[in-house]
Design an enzyme around this catalytic site. Structure first.
Site, PDB file in Angstrom:
ATOM      1  N   ARG A  80       0.854  -1.206   0.000  1.00 45.00           N
ATOM      2  CA  ARG A  80       0.000   0.000   0.000  1.00 45.00           C
ATOM      3  C   ARG A  80       0.890   1.257   0.000  1.00 45.00           C
ATOM      4  O   ARG A  80       1.131   1.857  -1.031  1.00 45.00           O
ATOM      5  CB  ARG A  80      -0.946  -0.020   1.214  1.00 45.00           C
ATOM      6  CG  ARG A  80      -2.135   0.928   1.088  1.00 45.00           C
ATOM      7  CD  ARG A  80      -1.822   2.387   1.305  1.00 45.00           C
ATOM      8  NE  ARG A  80      -1.355   2.694   2.658  1.00 45.00           N
ATOM      9  CZ  ARG A  80      -0.890   3.896   3.008  1.00 45.00           C
ATOM     10  NH1 ARG A  80      -0.817   4.880   2.130  1.00 45.00           N
ATOM     11  NH2 ARG A  80      -0.467   4.100   4.236  1.00 45.00           N
ATOM     12  N   ASP A  81       1.445   1.618   1.155  1.00 44.23           N
ATOM     13  CA  ASP A  81       2.268   2.831   1.240  1.00 44.23           C
ATOM     14  C   ASP A  81       3.464   2.721   0.296  1.00 44.23           C
ATOM     15  O   ASP A  81       3.886   3.700  -0.317  1.00 44.23           O
ATOM     16  CB  ASP A  81       2.752   3.012   2.687  1.00 44.23           C
ATOM     17  CG  ASP A  81       2.987   4.463   3.063  1.00 44.23           C
ATOM     18  OD1 ASP A  81       2.932   5.317   2.167  1.00 44.23           O
ATOM     19  OD2 ASP A  81       3.231   4.741   4.251  1.00 44.23           O
ATOM     20  N   HIS A  88       8.740   6.954   8.503  1.00 42.02           N
ATOM     21  CA  HIS A  88       9.419   6.990   7.201  1.00 42.02           C
ATOM     22  C   HIS A  88      10.881   7.340   7.438  1.00 42.02           C
ATOM     23  O   HIS A  88      11.213   8.062   8.371  1.00 42.02           O
ATOM     24  CB  HIS A  88       8.750   8.012   6.286  1.00 42.02           C
ATOM     25  CG  HIS A  88       7.481   7.503   5.682  1.00 42.02           C
ATOM     26  ND1 HIS A  88       7.401   7.071   4.377  1.00 42.02           N
ATOM     27  CD2 HIS A  88       6.250   7.300   6.224  1.00 42.02           C
ATOM     28  CE1 HIS A  88       6.169   6.650   4.135  1.00 42.02           C
ATOM     29  NE2 HIS A  88       5.441   6.774   5.241  1.00 42.02           N
ATOM     30  N   HIS A 116       4.331   4.604  12.919  1.00 43.39           N
ATOM     31  CA  HIS A 116       4.546   4.493  11.473  1.00 43.39           C
ATOM     32  C   HIS A 116       5.622   5.514  11.103  1.00 43.39           C
ATOM     33  O   HIS A 116       5.369   6.718  11.149  1.00 43.39           O
ATOM     34  CB  HIS A 116       3.200   4.801  10.788  1.00 43.39           C
ATOM     35  CG  HIS A 116       3.206   4.864   9.304  1.00 43.39           C
ATOM     36  ND1 HIS A 116       2.653   3.879   8.519  1.00 43.39           N
ATOM     37  CD2 HIS A 116       3.654   5.800   8.431  1.00 43.39           C
ATOM     38  CE1 HIS A 116       2.753   4.212   7.240  1.00 43.39           C
ATOM     39  NE2 HIS A 116       3.374   5.387   7.159  1.00 43.39           N
ATOM     40  N   ASN A 165       9.095   4.173   3.702  1.00 48.24           N
ATOM     41  CA  ASN A 165       8.941   3.772   5.099  1.00 48.24           C
ATOM     42  C   ASN A 165      10.241   3.142   5.577  1.00 48.24           C
ATOM     43  O   ASN A 165      11.079   2.756   4.774  1.00 48.24           O
ATOM     44  CB  ASN A 165       7.846   2.697   5.208  1.00 48.24           C
ATOM     45  CG  ASN A 165       6.505   3.163   4.740  1.00 48.24           C
ATOM     46  OD1 ASN A 165       6.251   3.244   3.549  1.00 48.24           O
ATOM     47  ND2 ASN A 165       5.642   3.493   5.670  1.00 48.24           N
ATOM     48  N   CYS A 204       4.262   9.127   0.264  1.00 50.84           N
ATOM     49  CA  CYS A 204       2.899   9.600   0.033  1.00 50.84           C
ATOM     50  C   CYS A 204       2.860  10.511  -1.191  1.00 50.84           C
ATOM     51  O   CYS A 204       3.655  11.438  -1.293  1.00 50.84           O
ATOM     52  CB  CYS A 204       2.401  10.355   1.263  1.00 50.84           C
ATOM     53  SG  CYS A 204       0.791  11.091   1.013  1.00 50.84           S
TER      54      CYS A 204
HETATM   55  N1  COA Z   1     -13.215   5.060  -3.897  1.00 53.24           N
HETATM   56  C1  COA Z   1     -13.449   5.270  -5.208  1.00 53.24           C
HETATM   57  N2  COA Z   1     -13.834   6.448  -5.698  1.00 53.24           N
HETATM   58  C2  COA Z   1     -14.010   7.457  -4.838  1.00 53.24           C
HETATM   59  C3  COA Z   1     -13.783   7.291  -3.447  1.00 53.24           C
HETATM   60  C4  COA Z   1     -13.358   6.035  -2.996  1.00 53.24           C
HETATM   61  N3  COA Z   1     -13.088   5.809  -1.712  1.00 53.24           N
HETATM   62  N4  COA Z   1     -14.034   8.455  -2.863  1.00 53.24           N
HETATM   63  C5  COA Z   1     -14.400   9.326  -3.806  1.00 53.24           C
HETATM   64  N5  COA Z   1     -14.376   8.710  -5.001  1.00 53.24           N
HETATM   65  C6  COA Z   1     -14.656   9.290  -6.309  1.00 53.24           C
HETATM   66  C7  COA Z   1     -16.027   9.891  -6.401  1.00 53.24           C
HETATM   67  O1  COA Z   1     -16.939   8.922  -6.788  1.00 53.24           O
HETATM   68  C8  COA Z   1     -15.823  10.941  -7.454  1.00 53.24           C
HETATM   69  O2  COA Z   1     -15.797  10.343  -8.716  1.00 53.24           O
HETATM   70  P1  COA Z   1     -16.331  11.100 -10.009  1.00 53.24           P
HETATM   71  O3  COA Z   1     -15.410  12.271 -10.217  1.00 53.24           O
HETATM   72  O4  COA Z   1     -16.204  10.072 -11.087  1.00 53.24           O
HETATM   73  O5  COA Z   1     -17.716  11.481  -9.675  1.00 53.24           O
HETATM   74  C9  COA Z   1     -14.428  11.447  -7.176  1.00 53.24           C
HETATM   75  O6  COA Z   1     -13.764  10.380  -6.518  1.00 53.24           O
HETATM   76  C10 COA Z   1     -14.434  12.669  -6.305  1.00 53.24           C
HETATM   77  O7  COA Z   1     -15.228  12.411  -5.177  1.00 53.24           O
HETATM   78  P2  COA Z   1     -15.312  13.389  -3.936  1.00 53.24           P
HETATM   79  O8  COA Z   1     -16.225  12.829  -2.912  1.00 53.24           O
HETATM   80  O9  COA Z   1     -15.568  14.792  -4.420  1.00 53.24           O
HETATM   81  O10 COA Z   1     -13.904  13.251  -3.329  1.00 53.24           O
HETATM   82  P3  COA Z   1     -12.692  14.211  -3.428  1.00 53.24           P
HETATM   83  O11 COA Z   1     -12.392  14.661  -4.799  1.00 53.24           O
HETATM   84  O12 COA Z   1     -12.881  15.227  -2.368  1.00 53.24           O
HETATM   85  O13 COA Z   1     -11.545  13.170  -3.039  1.00 53.24           O
HETATM   86  C11 COA Z   1     -10.674  11.415  -1.654  1.00 53.24           C
HETATM   87  C12 COA Z   1     -11.393  12.707  -1.711  1.00 53.24           C
HETATM   88  C13 COA Z   1     -10.118  11.267  -0.260  1.00 53.24           C
HETATM   89  C14 COA Z   1     -11.607  10.282  -1.936  1.00 53.24           C
HETATM   90  C15 COA Z   1      -9.577  11.298  -2.695  1.00 53.24           C
HETATM   91  O14 COA Z   1      -8.808  12.490  -2.713  1.00 53.24           O
HETATM   92  C16 COA Z   1      -8.648  10.144  -2.422  1.00 53.24           C
HETATM   93  O15 COA Z   1      -8.994   8.982  -2.573  1.00 53.24           O
HETATM   94  N6  COA Z   1      -7.418  10.430  -2.014  1.00 53.24           N
HETATM   95  C17 COA Z   1      -6.427   9.428  -1.719  1.00 53.24           C
HETATM   96  C18 COA Z   1      -5.708   9.765  -0.465  1.00 53.24           C
HETATM   97  C19 COA Z   1      -4.585   8.795  -0.251  1.00 53.24           C
HETATM   98  O16 COA Z   1      -4.603   7.636  -0.647  1.00 53.24           O
HETATM   99  N7  COA Z   1      -3.541   9.266   0.406  1.00 53.24           N
HETATM  100  C20 COA Z   1      -2.404   8.460   0.703  1.00 53.24           C
HETATM  101  C21 COA Z   1      -2.648   7.569   1.859  1.00 53.24           C
HETATM  102  S1  COA Z   1      -2.796   8.420   3.382  1.00 53.24           S
HETATM  103 ZN    ZN Z   2       3.354   6.410   5.352  1.00 55.66          ZN
END
Ligand code: COA
Ligand code: ZN
Length: 304
Positions: free
Chosen positions: A15-16, A209, A207, A249, A240
């Protein structure tokens, strides 16, 4: 000083470790690595994340990865979820635990999961009961706990406030994360010591890094403070995508080697881990940051 006799390693490499790599790692390689890691004695694996595939394309295959893992007795598969949508997706794949994330810094939280800390806490307040109903314990991870790459120092009282809120919401475990390698060992021992004094009955993990070379020293500081759960990634891969200049990490095999040398058990087979790290290097086609995978364990003897 009494150190813990054994600690639990939580593997986060698939994952990370993989999330921010540019070239998509084929799903069958992620599954192969997860299943191989599960044969080393590791008991907890943060195998994937149910995030938006637009935000993190590398994790778009979370459902397929969960479908491909072998459910080995004693191994807990613990995917990450960023929101309620991700929780629903994850729960449909029968995880053993889920890990929900928020940050101790508002700026970082907005960058990473596009919510304020308060909104995140509200969302986690919906996630925990949903997971509970499904019988799935929830780990809450607090990123940038020891410093934020955007806003700098994170006041201890802010961190303690977030920990208190998460425990009040019913989090089964809180993982205190140093997302961009800003913690130093004295800070870890002091801050984590205060956390354990304040919440002696709660479950905590750490956790780290190795962004600035302080990762292993921070693990020692955490062990001295009394924490017994440590995240690490095979070969030291990781970083990240939402943190500038983030790197890997602490490497699982380096941490396991160090702890064994210190007389602290992990239940993990070091040689088997080194085999996983070498295979991960083959899959990714590059040299990984891990050190013991190159030097071999301290017990290695060379012809004179
Ligand atoms: N799984 C799949 N799709 C998702 C989702 C999820 N958990 N959460 C939101 N979406 C999709 C929505 O369906 C939407 O899709 P569309 O554009 O086709 O309609 C789009 O993402 C935006 O949704 P929204 O609710 O407005 O979310 P956002 O744009 O504010 O994004 C997150 C928020 C958190 C979902 C997104 O930024 C994300 O997944 N980030 C990853 C963070 C991460 O992994 N960080 C590293 C680990 S800590
Ligand atoms: Zn991390």
């Amino acid at each position: 000083m009494s150190l813990p006799a054994c600690v639990t390693m939580r593997e986060v490499g698939t994952r990370d470790g993989i999330q921010s790599l540019g070239a998509f790692v084929p799903t069958e390689h992620k599954i192969e690595m997860a299943n191989r890691l599960a044969t080393t004695g590791l008991t907890r694996i943060e195998v994937t994340s149910f995030v938006s595939p637009k935000a993190v394309p590398q994790m778009a295959d979370a459902e397929q990865v969960m479908a491909g893992i072998k459910r080995v007795p004693g191994v807990s598969w613990e995917p990450l979820v960023p929101n309620l949508r991700g929780t629903e997706r994850a729960l449909a794949t029968r995880p053993d635990r889920i890990l929900v994330v928020l940050s101790a810094s508002d700026t970082f939280n907005l960058k990473n999961i596009r919510m304020t800390i308060d909104d995140s806490l509200r969302s986690i307040g919906e996630i925990i009961p949903l997971a509970r109903t499904a019988g799935v314990p929830v780990i809450a991870a607090i990123s940038t706990s020891f410093g934020c790459p955007y806003s700098g120092d994170v006041p201890e009282e802010r961190l303690f406030g977030v920990i208190g809120s998460l425990l009040d919401l019913g989090a089964d475990e809180v993982s205190i994360a140093d997302t961009t390698g800003m913690a130093n060992p004295l800070q870890v021992e002091r801050t984590v010591g205060r956390v354990l004094d304040r919440w002696p009955d709660a479950n905590f993990g750490l956790h780290f890094h190795n962004t600035r070379g302080m990762g292993l020293a921070n693990v020692v500081a955490g062990v001295r403070a009394g924490v017994t759960v440590y995240d690490a990634s095979i070969g030291g891969i990781g970083g990240c995508p939402f943190a500038p200049k983030a790197t890997g990490n602490v490497s699982t095999e380096d941490v396991v080697h160090m702890l064994h040398e210190m007389g602290i058990e992990t239940g993990v087979d070091l040689e088997a881990l080194i085999g996983c790290a070498n295979r991960m290097g083959e899959i990714l086609g590059r040299e990984l940051p891990g050190q013991v995978m190159k030097a071999g364990p301290r017990s290695t003897r060379h012809a004179a």
